[in-house]
Design a protein around this motif. Structure first.
Motif, mmCIF file in Angstrom:
data_model
loop_
_atom_site.group_PDB
_atom_site.id
_atom_site.type_symbol
_atom_site.label_atom_id
_atom_site.label_comp_id
_atom_site.label_asym_id
_atom_site.label_seq_id
_atom_site.Cartn_x
_atom_site.Cartn_y
_atom_site.Cartn_z
ATOM 1 N N ASN A 373 0.823 -1.298 0.508
ATOM 2 C CA ASN A 373 0.279 -0.387 -0.190
ATOM 3 C C ASN A 373 0.744 1.513 0.114
ATOM 4 O O ASN A 373 0.898 2.084 -0.986
ATOM 5 C CB ASN A 373 -0.520 -0.493 0.973
ATOM 6 N N GLY A 374 1.993 1.391 0.984
ATOM 7 C CA GLY A 374 2.399 2.762 1.101
ATOM 8 C C GLY A 374 1.109 3.575 1.965
ATOM 9 O O GLY A 374 0.093 3.166 1.893
ATOM 10 N N PRO A 375 1.368 4.900 1.925
ATOM 11 C CA PRO A 375 0.410 5.923 2.005
ATOM 12 C C PRO A 375 -0.938 6.201 1.032
ATOM 13 O O PRO A 375 -0.857 7.251 0.866
ATOM 14 C CB PRO A 375 1.289 7.199 3.091
ATOM 15 N N THR A 376 -1.621 5.207 1.006
ATOM 16 C CA THR A 376 -2.504 5.274 0.043
ATOM 17 C C THR A 376 -3.847 4.663 0.581
ATOM 18 O O THR A 376 -4.482 4.889 2.018
ATOM 19 C CB THR A 376 -2.537 4.697 -1.033
ATOM 20 N N THR A 377 -5.206 4.944 -0.320
ATOM 21 C CA THR A 377 -6.704 4.730 0.336
ATOM 22 C C THR A 377 -6.961 3.853 1.034
ATOM 23 O O THR A 377 -5.863 2.395 0.571
ATOM 24 C CB THR A 377 -7.413 5.409 -0.722
ATOM 25 N N GLY A 378 -7.007 3.151 2.260
ATOM 26 C CA GLY A 378 -7.128 1.727 2.803
ATOM 27 C C GLY A 378 -5.857 1.583 3.643
ATOM 28 O O GLY A 378 -6.193 0.161 4.046
ATOM 29 N N ALA A 379 -4.848 1.814 3.754
ATOM 30 C CA ALA A 379 -3.775 1.431 4.596
ATOM 31 C C ALA A 379 -3.861 1.679 5.352
ATOM 32 O O ALA A 379 -4.347 2.504 6.500
ATOM 33 C CB ALA A 379 -2.583 1.985 4.161
ATOM 34 N N ARG A 380 -2.895 1.025 6.365
ATOM 35 C CA ARG A 380 -3.348 0.579 8.076
ATOM 36 C C ARG A 380 -1.586 0.995 8.694
ATOM 37 O O ARG A 380 -1.290 0.395 9.129
ATOM 38 C CB ARG A 380 -4.107 0.025 8.731
ATOM 39 N N LEU A 381 -0.853 1.858 8.325
ATOM 40 C CA LEU A 381 0.529 2.000 7.935
ATOM 41 C C LEU A 381 1.152 1.887 9.306
ATOM 42 O O LEU A 381 2.134 1.511 10.339
ATOM 43 C CB LEU A 381 1.123 3.021 7.529
ATOM 44 N N GLU A 382 0.005 2.671 10.547
ATOM 45 C CA GLU A 382 0.639 1.768 12.142
ATOM 46 C C GLU A 382 0.794 0.452 12.216
ATOM 47 O O GLU A 382 1.468 0.253 13.464
ATOM 48 C CB GLU A 382 -0.840 1.910 13.032
ATOM 49 N N ILE A 383 0.208 -0.372 11.676
ATOM 50 C CA ILE A 383 0.953 -2.203 11.609
ATOM 51 C C ILE A 383 2.374 -2.123 11.393
ATOM 52 O O ILE A 383 2.486 -2.412 12.107
ATOM 53 C CB ILE A 383 -0.541 -2.837 10.782
ATOM 54 N N LEU A 384 2.596 -1.290 10.025
ATOM 55 C CA LEU A 384 3.835 -1.684 9.522
ATOM 56 C C LEU A 384 4.744 -0.161 10.981
ATOM 57 O O LEU A 384 6.017 -1.217 11.940
ATOM 58 C CB LEU A 384 4.838 -1.253 8.799
ATOM 59 N N ALA A 385 4.427 -0.208 11.990
ATOM 60 C CA ALA A 385 5.365 0.850 12.421
ATOM 61 C C ALA A 385 5.744 0.337 14.321
ATOM 62 O O ALA A 385 6.636 0.627 14.515
ATOM 63 C CB ALA A 385 4.298 2.733 12.903
ATOM 64 N N SER A 386 4.444 -0.703 13.813
ATOM 65 C CA SER A 386 4.930 -1.141 15.525
ATOM 66 C C SER A 386 5.673 -2.784 14.863
ATOM 67 O O SER A 386 6.325 -3.086 15.693
ATOM 68 C CB SER A 386 3.274 -2.112 15.766
ATOM 69 N N ARG A 387 5.900 -2.992 14.011
ATOM 70 C CA ARG A 387 7.892 -3.268 13.541
ATOM 71 C C ARG A 387 6.978 -4.961 14.501
ATOM 72 O O ARG A 387 7.782 -5.522 15.014
ATOM 73 C CB ARG A 387 8.549 -3.015 14.391
ATOM 74 N N PRO A 388 5.673 -5.375 14.126
ATOM 75 C CA PRO A 388 5.478 -6.993 13.536
ATOM 76 C C PRO A 388 6.675 -7.946 13.158
ATOM 77 O O PRO A 388 6.469 -9.015 13.284
ATOM 78 C CB PRO A 388 4.224 -7.090 13.230
#
Length: 648
Positions: A373-388
């Protein structure tokens, strides 16, 4: 008059500073007075000291545990201070104690919105509105919940109800209208919002994007000039600018970088508020063990990304890789079905909040997480920012810098971002050993010119099937010149109806002949395949070239002429043509673009030979080999896992 009385009188008069002084004196004399503490906490909350207010209200709860109004105030303060998990606990208790209180349900719903729990938020907010149908704040948060669920028309209705109390809701209405394709409403809304908030660069940027989609090139230019004046002293940290128009509108790279930095800082702040899990601890992959690769996207259905990645998932080498797919949005179509079948594990995440998705990825033991996705419609970047995951990569959905510190790299190729080109961003670029684009579905269009109202063979039909925002004034001027030099050629341009008045007005103003144009609508994929196969040469855009659109053209035998730009979005066609070995369709500047297009249009035999060559290349599978794309991803992941010491 006591200090408590003076504090309340000063507050009633609007003198919050004096009121605060008297509240502190009164509490110094009577530190266990719950009523005084409650009043002072409300003052702190309304003057921007939410965390201090929350601490005081926590003390009030101990002194007056049965007062549900204290719970409501505490939930509001915790929400404002970003303590989302604690705020939700307070709101849950408030709704249990006050099941018929609209404020309690509104607070619970608004906190769920902050937590990314949008369906759950909708339930609470509709409960609040059933109790208080005119509750403007509840309508606003319901709009946010529906907005994030991409239910645009319902969100517009909710924001419209909220606008009775807050005229600034017109900005939210405009954003939803733009996503719904109602560009006239979007433009009108953004202009109204600019009148209300004249110095908001985020609104000006969205207005410029809408004007780009409407092909109102002069208005877009004027709006961007106004935008530049507003940000002349720097881009404010809040509100953040939408990322996508930064990739193609003509803005300075330093400005784009600063805007992306602020965007990702805001993501990090939201992540801290909603996820309390520590980043994943890298675990070495044992000898002979399989690498668990996860793909994360909201576009795994009838979308350009979904159509491209399905076969890549299918062709991953299963002895070495296990494929997990996390779909952030539910899709019920043939593309989604193919993706499910191509995955070892497919997880529907639409109803999961951010923390729930993060927890699931960690439980699955994902080694490599690839964001589509990247910063596009529907993305939830907080998931990636949590470093799972230990290794996190960006690919395909946002072919541009992101300034995202949680990504270890973005995957491009040498043609999209040459090693010799400047890269004024922090993101690490890793070049795939194959094209950045996986192969599109092969449709096999049939040449049927009469069916589409095209002129007879021998008269070239040039075409543009790109989205309207990719067009610009420089491109239109080049097209006018091409048609002047190729008097028998016709130019077919896909434009949505809303974009046609703007385009035709500009076309005529620069001397273009409208009779040389064929303006066409979007078609179903199988019909578009036939239409593409019936054309002779596609003229790619300048500022943002076709990706999936160019692939679809090529797979149906339509050559695509492109001009090499300086940014990844302006070099997508370059990547595709060079991967196909079609160097003669990559030109260095606008003059060469015009001359090459006109020459081909004036030499139908050469154009036919070029089409035949493209068709042969496609049949031989030079570019269209999903196994090679999957192997390229695998080799890159293995190399980067070795760099991290996770794979031996």
């Amino acid at each position: 008059m006591t200090d408590a009385e003076q504090a309340r009188r000063s507050l009633a008069a609007g003198d919050t500073v004096t009121a605060g002084i008297h509240y502190e004196r009164a509490l110094a004399a009577d530190p266990a007075n719950a009523a005084l503490m409650f009043d002072y906490a409300l003052l702190l909350m309304h003057t921007g000291h939410a965390r201090d207010a929350a601490k005081m209200l926590t003390d009030v709860r101990r002194l007056a545990p049965g007062d549900a109004q204290v719970l409501l105030a505490l939930a509001a303060c915790l929400r404002a201070g970003g303590a989302i998990e604690d705020a939700l606990q307070a709101a849950d208790e408030a709704t249990r104690r006050l099941p018929h209180d609209a404020m309690a349900w509104m607070l619970k719903g608004s906190i769920d919105v902050r937590a990314g729990e949008y369906p759950r938020a909708e339930t609470s907010l509709r409960r609040a509105l059933s109790l208080a149908p005119g509750f403007g704040e509840a309508w606003h948060y319901l709009g946010e919940s529906l907005h994030q669920q991409q239910r645009w028309e319902e969100a517009i209705h909710a924001y419209t109800r909220a606008s009775a109390e807050q005229p600034g809701e017109i900005y939210n209405i405009a954003m939803c209208a733009e996503q719904a394709g109602n560009l006239e409403l979007a433009r009108s809304g953004y202009k109204q919002a600019c009148h209300i908030y004249p110095d908001r660069p985020d609104i000006l940027l969205r207005l410029a994007q809408t004007e780009a989609r409407l092909c109102e090139f002069s208005s877009e230019h004027e709006t961007l000039e106004r935008f530049r004046r507003v940000v002349a002293d720097g881009i404010p940290r809040e509100p953040v600018l939408e990322a996508f128009p930064l990739t193609y509108l003509p803005l300075e790279s330093a400005l784009v970088r600063a805007a992306l930095d602020h965007y990702m800082e805001a993501v990090s702040a939201r992540t801290t508020a909603v996820v309390r899990l520590a980043p994943a601890t890298p675990q070495p992959i044992p000898a002979g063990g399989r690498i668990r690769i996860g793909y994360l996207s909201a576009d795994l259905g009838m979308h350009a990304v979904g159509q491209l990645v399905g076969d890549v998932f299918r062709f991953h080498e299963r002895e070495r890789f296990e494929v997990f797919v996390y779909s952030l949005r539910r899709h019920d179509d043939a593309v989604a079905s193919r993706i499910r079948e191509s995955s070892d594990v497919y997880v529907e995440c639409e109803d999961l909040g951010v923390a729930g998705v993060v927890e699931r990825i960690r439980q699955d033991g994902i080694h490599v997480l690839i964001d589509l996705n990247g910063p596009t419609t529907g993305a939830r970047l907080e998931i990636l920012a949590s470093r799972p995951a230990a290794l996190q990569l960006g690919w395909l959905g946002f072919l541009h810098a992101q300034q995202a510190p949680w990504l270890d790299a973005i995957l491009l190729d040498e043609h999209v971002q040459p090693s010799t080109h400047a890269w004024p961003f922090d993101d690490r670029v890793v070049h795939l050993p194959v094209s950045v684009f996986p192969p599109p579905p092969r449709v096999g269009g049939r040449r049927q010119r009469e069916r589409f109202g095209m002129p007879a063979e021998g008269s070239a039909v040039l075409a543009s099937f790109n989205n309207s925002y990719k067009l610009d004034a420089a491109l239109a001027a080049a097209w006018v010149e091409i048609l002047r030099l190729a008097p028998r050629a016709t130019l077919m341009v896909y434009l949505p109806p809303a974009a046609r008045p703007g385009f035709l007005t500009h076309w005529s103003s620069i001397g273009g002949d409208p009779s040389r144009l064929m303006l066409v609508d979007a078609l179903a994929p199988e019909d578009q395949a036939d239409r593409a196969a019936s054309c002779d040469l596609m003229l790619d855009a300048f500022r943002y070239q076709g990706g999936a659109t160019t692939l679809d053209a090529v797979v149906n035998g339509l050559p695509v002429l492109c001009r090499a730009g300086q940014t990844p979005p302006s070099r997508l066609g370059v990547s595709i043509n060079r991967a196909l070995g079609l160097e003669e369709l990559v030109v260095a500047d606008t003059t060469e673009y015009v001359e090459r297009a006109a020459w081909l249009a004036n030499h139908p035999g050469e154009l036919e030979a070029l089409r035949d060559r493209v068709a042969t290349i496609v049949r031989e599978g030079v570019l269209f080999d999903a196994k090679r794309s999957a192997a390229g991803i695998e080799a890159t992941c293995e190399q980067m896992l070795r760099e991290k010491g996770i794979l031996s």
